[in-house]
Enzyme design. Structure first.
Site, PDB file in Angstrom:
ATOM      1  N   HIS A 182       0.854  -1.196   0.000  1.00 17.93           N
ATOM      2  CA  HIS A 182       0.000   0.000   0.000  1.00 17.93           C
ATOM      3  C   HIS A 182       0.894   1.252   0.000  1.00 17.93           C
ATOM      4  O   HIS A 182       1.773   1.393   0.853  1.00 17.93           O
ATOM      5  CB  HIS A 182      -0.960   0.013   1.188  1.00 17.93           C
ATOM      6  CG  HIS A 182      -1.939   1.141   1.069  1.00 17.93           C
ATOM      7  ND1 HIS A 182      -3.108   1.020   0.351  1.00 17.93           N
ATOM      8  CD2 HIS A 182      -1.899   2.414   1.501  1.00 17.93           C
ATOM      9  CE1 HIS A 182      -3.746   2.179   0.366  1.00 17.93           C
ATOM     10  NE2 HIS A 182      -3.030   3.038   1.060  1.00 17.93           N
ATOM     11  N   ALA A 183       0.662   2.153  -0.963  1.00 16.69           N
ATOM     12  CA  ALA A 183       1.567   3.280  -1.166  1.00 16.69           C
ATOM     13  C   ALA A 183       1.615   4.211   0.045  1.00 16.69           C
ATOM     14  O   ALA A 183       0.597   4.450   0.691  1.00 16.69           O
ATOM     15  CB  ALA A 183       1.130   4.076  -2.390  1.00 16.69           C
TER      16      ALA A 183
ATOM     17  N   HIS B 255       0.231  11.729  -6.050  1.00 15.67           N
ATOM     18  CA  HIS B 255      -0.349  11.811  -4.695  1.00 15.67           C
ATOM     19  C   HIS B 255       0.759  11.699  -3.634  1.00 15.67           C
ATOM     20  O   HIS B 255       0.865  12.528  -2.734  1.00 15.67           O
ATOM     21  CB  HIS B 255      -1.383  10.686  -4.526  1.00 15.67           C
ATOM     22  CG  HIS B 255      -1.947  10.583  -3.139  1.00 15.67           C
ATOM     23  ND1 HIS B 255      -3.160  11.124  -2.791  1.00 15.67           N
ATOM     24  CD2 HIS B 255      -1.459  10.014  -2.004  1.00 15.67           C
ATOM     25  CE1 HIS B 255      -3.398  10.894  -1.506  1.00 15.67           C
ATOM     26  NE2 HIS B 255      -2.381  10.216  -1.004  1.00 15.67           N
ATOM     27  N   GLU B 256       1.575  10.685  -3.754  1.00 15.20           N
ATOM     28  CA  GLU B 256       2.624  10.463  -2.742  1.00 15.20           C
ATOM     29  C   GLU B 256       3.644  11.593  -2.752  1.00 15.20           C
ATOM     30  O   GLU B 256       4.077  12.056  -1.694  1.00 15.20           O
ATOM     31  CB  GLU B 256       3.318   9.116  -2.963  1.00 15.20           C
ATOM     32  CG  GLU B 256       2.405   7.894  -2.813  1.00 15.20           C
ATOM     33  CD  GLU B 256       1.628   7.876  -1.508  1.00 15.20           C
ATOM     34  OE1 GLU B 256       2.086   8.460  -0.513  1.00 15.20           O
ATOM     35  OE2 GLU B 256       0.531   7.283  -1.487  1.00 15.20           O
TER      36      GLU B 256
ATOM     37  N   HIS C 240       2.674  14.514  -0.741  1.00 16.81           N
ATOM     38  CA  HIS C 240       3.022  14.390   0.684  1.00 16.81           C
ATOM     39  C   HIS C 240       4.470  14.824   0.914  1.00 16.81           C
ATOM     40  O   HIS C 240       4.785  15.562   1.839  1.00 16.81           O
ATOM     41  CB  HIS C 240       2.880  12.941   1.154  1.00 16.81           C
ATOM     42  CG  HIS C 240       1.468  12.455   1.296  1.00 16.81           C
ATOM     43  ND1 HIS C 240       0.521  13.120   2.017  1.00 16.81           N
ATOM     44  CD2 HIS C 240       0.852  11.330   0.839  1.00 16.81           C
ATOM     45  CE1 HIS C 240      -0.630  12.439   2.002  1.00 16.81           C
ATOM     46  NE2 HIS C 240      -0.451  11.354   1.282  1.00 16.81           N
TER      47      HIS C 240
ATOM     48  N   GLU D 205      -3.658  14.956   2.241  1.00 14.80           N
ATOM     49  CA  GLU D 205      -4.093  13.996   1.210  1.00 14.80           C
ATOM     50  C   GLU D 205      -4.488  14.674  -0.095  1.00 14.80           C
ATOM     51  O   GLU D 205      -4.627  14.013  -1.122  1.00 14.80           O
ATOM     52  CB  GLU D 205      -5.264  13.163   1.740  1.00 14.80           C
ATOM     53  CG  GLU D 205      -4.929  12.293   2.944  1.00 14.80           C
ATOM     54  CD  GLU D 205      -3.772  11.342   2.695  1.00 14.80           C
ATOM     55  OE1 GLU D 205      -3.506  11.000   1.529  1.00 14.80           O
ATOM     56  OE2 GLU D 205      -3.110  10.959   3.687  1.00 14.80           O
TER      57      GLU D 205
ATOM     58  N   HIS E 250      -6.577   0.538   5.520  1.00 16.73           N
ATOM     59  CA  HIS E 250      -6.611   1.530   6.603  1.00 16.73           C
ATOM     60  C   HIS E 250      -7.275   1.020   7.881  1.00 16.73           C
ATOM     61  O   HIS E 250      -7.167   1.662   8.924  1.00 16.73           O
ATOM     62  CB  HIS E 250      -7.302   2.804   6.109  1.00 16.73           C
ATOM     63  CG  HIS E 250      -6.631   3.386   4.890  1.00 16.73           C
ATOM     64  ND1 HIS E 250      -6.719   2.779   3.649  1.00 16.73           N
ATOM     65  CD2 HIS E 250      -5.852   4.471   4.714  1.00 16.73           C
ATOM     66  CE1 HIS E 250      -6.016   3.481   2.772  1.00 16.73           C
ATOM     67  NE2 HIS E 250      -5.482   4.510   3.384  1.00 16.73           N
TER      68      HIS E 250
ATOM     69  N   ARG F  17     -10.108  11.901   6.190  1.00 18.34           N
ATOM     70  CA  ARG F  17      -9.154  12.754   5.487  1.00 18.34           C
ATOM     71  C   ARG F  17      -9.272  12.629   3.965  1.00 18.34           C
ATOM     72  O   ARG F  17      -9.113  13.609   3.238  1.00 18.34           O
ATOM     73  CB  ARG F  17      -7.732  12.393   5.930  1.00 18.34           C
ATOM     74  CG  ARG F  17      -7.371  10.952   5.653  1.00 18.34           C
ATOM     75  CD  ARG F  17      -5.989  10.563   6.162  1.00 18.34           C
ATOM     76  NE  ARG F  17      -5.879  10.686   7.613  1.00 18.34           N
ATOM     77  CZ  ARG F  17      -4.787  10.411   8.294  1.00 18.34           C
ATOM     78  NH1 ARG F  17      -3.689  10.016   7.662  1.00 18.34           N
ATOM     79  NH2 ARG F  17      -4.750  10.521   9.600  1.00 18.34           N
ATOM     80  N   TYR F  18      -9.554  11.427   3.483  1.00 17.93           N
ATOM     81  CA  TYR F  18      -9.623  11.243   2.021  1.00 17.93           C
ATOM     82  C   TYR F  18     -10.923  11.805   1.451  1.00 17.93           C
ATOM     83  O   TYR F  18     -10.974  12.242   0.309  1.00 17.93           O
ATOM     84  CB  TYR F  18      -9.489   9.765   1.648  1.00 17.93           C
ATOM     85  CG  TYR F  18      -8.205   9.149   2.130  1.00 17.93           C
ATOM     86  CD1 TYR F  18      -6.994   9.445   1.512  1.00 17.93           C
ATOM     87  CD2 TYR F  18      -8.185   8.277   3.216  1.00 17.93           C
ATOM     88  CE1 TYR F  18      -5.800   8.886   1.959  1.00 17.93           C
ATOM     89  CE2 TYR F  18      -7.011   7.713   3.672  1.00 17.93           C
ATOM     90  CZ  TYR F  18      -5.817   8.022   3.039  1.00 17.93           C
ATOM     91  OH  TYR F  18      -4.642   7.470   3.494  1.00 17.93           O
TER      92      TYR F  18
HETATM   93  O1  X8Z Z   1      -4.250   5.385   0.977  1.00  9.36           O
HETATM   94  C1  X8Z Z   1      -4.168   6.181   0.062  1.00  9.36           C
HETATM   95  C2  X8Z Z   1      -2.797   6.667  -0.415  1.00  9.36           C
HETATM   96  C3  X8Z Z   1      -1.813   6.722   0.671  1.00  9.36           C
HETATM   97  S1  X8Z Z   1      -2.124   8.008   1.805  1.00  9.36           S
HETATM   98  C4  X8Z Z   1      -2.274   5.726  -1.477  1.00  9.36           C
HETATM   99  N1  X8Z Z   1      -5.277   6.604  -0.569  1.00  9.36           N
HETATM  100  C5  X8Z Z   1      -6.608   6.135  -0.202  1.00  9.36           C
HETATM  101  C6  X8Z Z   1      -6.789   4.660  -0.534  1.00  9.36           C
HETATM  102  O2  X8Z Z   1      -5.966   4.115  -1.275  1.00  9.36           O
HETATM  103  O3  X8Z Z   1      -7.747   4.061  -0.072  1.00  9.36           O
HETATM  104  C7  X8Z Z   1      -5.319   7.566  -1.673  1.00  9.36           C
HETATM  105  C8  X8Z Z   1      -6.750   7.598  -2.099  1.00  9.36           C
HETATM  106  C9  X8Z Z   1      -7.549   6.974  -1.004  1.00  9.36           C
HETATM  107 ZN    ZN Z   2      -1.946   9.904   0.941  1.00  6.40          ZN
END
Ligand code: X8Z
Ligand code: ZN
Length: 607
Positions: free
Chosen positions: A346-347, A376-377, A380, A404, A506, A515-516
């Protein structure tokens, strides 16, 4: 370290080490000077602890073994113990007379910005850290199956985007959820008990209330704000849902997707049905739907690999006037999935020394999703570097939604014209104005589709933490929220032996998710402001602020603030507005909404 992909201040606060408690004299009200000294001491001790802790976390995330798991749990427990001790102390100093606004703000951050609080009784922080590490290991090393053969998390994610075979999709969906989610159920339940106990010791009703108290407003008001924002964009989602369900029915027939009721969750091109852009081919408007390009195909045609994709992302930020990533970023990041060890795919974006040891960790594939995720990354990382001169406790986003939103906001500038300017798209292939609906629909499939998902993850957790959702009803409540907000249904029957929330990163990682949702709206607010600053007069979605140093300077001014001021100040600095709002997003998609409603005439709507 601030590991933003996972959390921001919260982790900054978890990076803590043993410290001698030096509260003011027993019983006496502390002075403002004592409070200042306490903030300075807490910051220093966090900073010292954080570097080793960050390294341990990095090693675990990029090499999951029983040893790295044991070390990360041990360090995590130490960090939590320290953060909780400082939170309790901060509450005492909060009572001091004549506190400066800065000290008051930092004390508040110390009190409430812990994502995973543990009770102070002996062994509790260790028990919590071990449960959380175990769940993350289950997630990080979990496999699904495709045609009966094991398939890793990152491969199954990509395969869900490309397969159009309902039996395969159902198999992948079911095995991922069964294999990765269900085994975490007991551990999750136990972790909830410990987290709540920890939050209550710190004076919060439950962990959900603690999470909601990090937005410069009372927690109840914040919950109301999220509902208000959702109501602003809900009509857009409903129009999209109606249209997409119809198209899926046309493609797969009644036996797979009925014309009414919820959409089958595995048909939407994403394991969690959170972003639907991967099935654009199924929903593209007839005639005008072919955009003439797909970013993934363009990247492949030009022989892009992971590094070249990241270089392209860096190039965008450089064009705004930001300094390139340091050499160590290229040496130390993890860009692709190693063949010979387990990693957390997971990024995420990291700053290991809170200054400029910036890194990303991703299992990059050459496709459109990952091209956007790279931006996106990097968002950050550029944010982390911009605020690295601020006091430690301010080295995070104005709120977590800001953190985010930055990279996504930048990625909204990946327009056809931008792709031409970086040599990915041939000028003759730029879609003409009659393709605008297609371009907007492609974007809406990712951006609009995400909104109810972004909201419901924490609706579920807030319910779990408050006790409104009892442990015996975890799965049922999850399915009910997925149905209520997203209008989707699992491809197979679920029951309370399952734990589908655990199949989303998550949840085991305990990263707050609202946050997203905020970021989805904020990124359009930032984008509209940037396009106004750039003097753009065309259709909003065709605007790219690539190469605009003026926008870059203004953006940097907001980023540099970190969390030093309440988030409305930061928002105002860049956009002129002090309110988070869905209006910019609604404006961006207004032409599409009108088109969808035209298409949807006479079709069943809602579920
Ligand atoms: O978790 C993330 C990023 C890392 S902060 C890759 N995102 C959420 C997800 O993947 O569920 C970005 C979009 C939503
Ligand atoms: Zn992120």
């Amino acid at each position: 370290m601030i590991r933003t992909g996972i959390s921001t201040i919260a982790l900054a606060l978890m990076m803590a080490g043993p410290a001698a408690a030096q509260t003011g004299k027993q019983g006496a009200t502390p002075t403002a000077a004592e409070a200042d000294a306490f903030v300075a001491r807490a910051s220093k001790e966090f900073a010292e602890f954080s570097v080793d802790d960050a390294r341990i976390q990095w090693i675990y995330a990029t090499y999951i073994t029983p040893d790295s798991a044991a070390l990360v749990a041990k360090s995590g427990a130490e960090g939590t113990e320290m953060a909780v001790r400082f939170a309790l102390e901060a509450a005492k100093y909060d009572k001091a007379k004549g506190l400066s606004p800065d000290t008051k703000r930092q004390l508040d951050i110390l009190r409430s910005a812990i994502t995973s609080p543990a009770p102070t009784r002996d062994g509790a922080a260790t028990a919590l850290a071990e449960l959380q590490t175990d769940m993350q290991t289950v997630y990080g090393t979990g496999k699904g199956t495709l045609n009966g053969k094991p398939i890793s998390g990152s491969d199954i994610e990509a395969a869900m985007g490309t397969s159009r075979n309902p039996a395969e999709l159902k198999e992948m969906w079911t095995n991922w959820h069964d294999n990765v989610g269900a085994p975490q159920r007991q551990d999750y339940q136990r972790s909830v008990g410990l987290l709540n106990e920890g939050a209550r010791e710190l004076g919060f009703k439950d962990v959900g209330a603690m999470w909601r108290s990090n937005y410069d407003m009372p927690p109840e008001e914040f919950a109301k704000l999220t509902d208000k924002l959702w109501n602003e964009v809900k009509p857009l989602y409903e129009s999209l849902h109606t249209y997409v369900r119809w198209k899926l029915n046309e493609k797969y027939g009644d036996a797979v997707q009925s014309k009414t009721g919820p959409i089958r969750a595995d048909l939407l091109g994403n394991m969690w049905a959170q972003e639907w852009g991967n099935i654009y081919d199924i929903v593209a408007p007839e005639g005008a739907g072919d955009l003439g390009y797909d970013i993934g195909e363009l990247l492949q045609a030009k022989d892009y690999d992971a590094i070249k994709m990241v270089k392209a992302g860096e190039g965008f930020y450089s064009s705004l006037g930001m300094a390139p990533m340091p050499e160590t970023f290229w040496q130390r990041s993890l860009f692709t999935k190693p063949a010979d060890r387990e990693v957390q795919c997971h990024a995420s974006a990291w700053n290991l020394d809170n200054v400029d040891d910036l890194r990303i960790k991703m299992c990059i594939k050459v496709n459109s999703d990952d091209f956007v995720t790279i931006h996106h990354e990097l968002g950050h990382n550029y944010y982390q570097r911009a605020y690295n001169q601020k006091p430690l406790l301010y080295r995070t986003g104005a709120n977590d939604g800001f953190h985010e939103a930055i990279g996504d906001f930048v990625a909204l500038s990946i327009t056809p014209d931008y792709l031409v300017s970086i040599g990915l798209l041939d000028e003759s292939k730029v879609p003409s104005a009659d393709k605008d609906t297609g371009l907007l629909l492609r974007q809406a499939m990712d951006k609009v589709a995400f909104l109810p998902f972004g909201l419901l993850i924490d609706k579920w957790r807030w319910g779990v933490f408050s006790g409104g959702i009892p442990a015996g009803g975890y799965q049922g409540a999850w399915d009910a929220l997925r149905l209520q907000y997203q209008g989707i249904t699992p491809p197979v029957k679920r029951d309370e032996t399952k734990f589908d929330p655990g199949a989303k990163y998550h949840i085991p990682a305990n990263v707050p998710y609202t946050r997203y949702f905020l970021a989805r709206l904020l990124q359009f607010q930032f984008y509209k402001a940037a396009c106004d600053q750039a003097g753009w007069t065309g259709p909003l979605h065709r605007c790219s602020f690539y190469d605009n140093k003026e926008v870059g300077a203004k953006l940097n001014a907001m980023l540099e603030m970190g969390a030093s001021k309440p988030w409305p100040d930061a928002l105002e600095a860049f956009t002129g507005s002090r309110e988070m709002s869905g209006a910019a997003m609604v404006e961006y998609f207004a032409p599409l909404k009108a088109w969808l409603d035209e298409q949807n005439k006479g079709k069943p709507t809602g579920w």
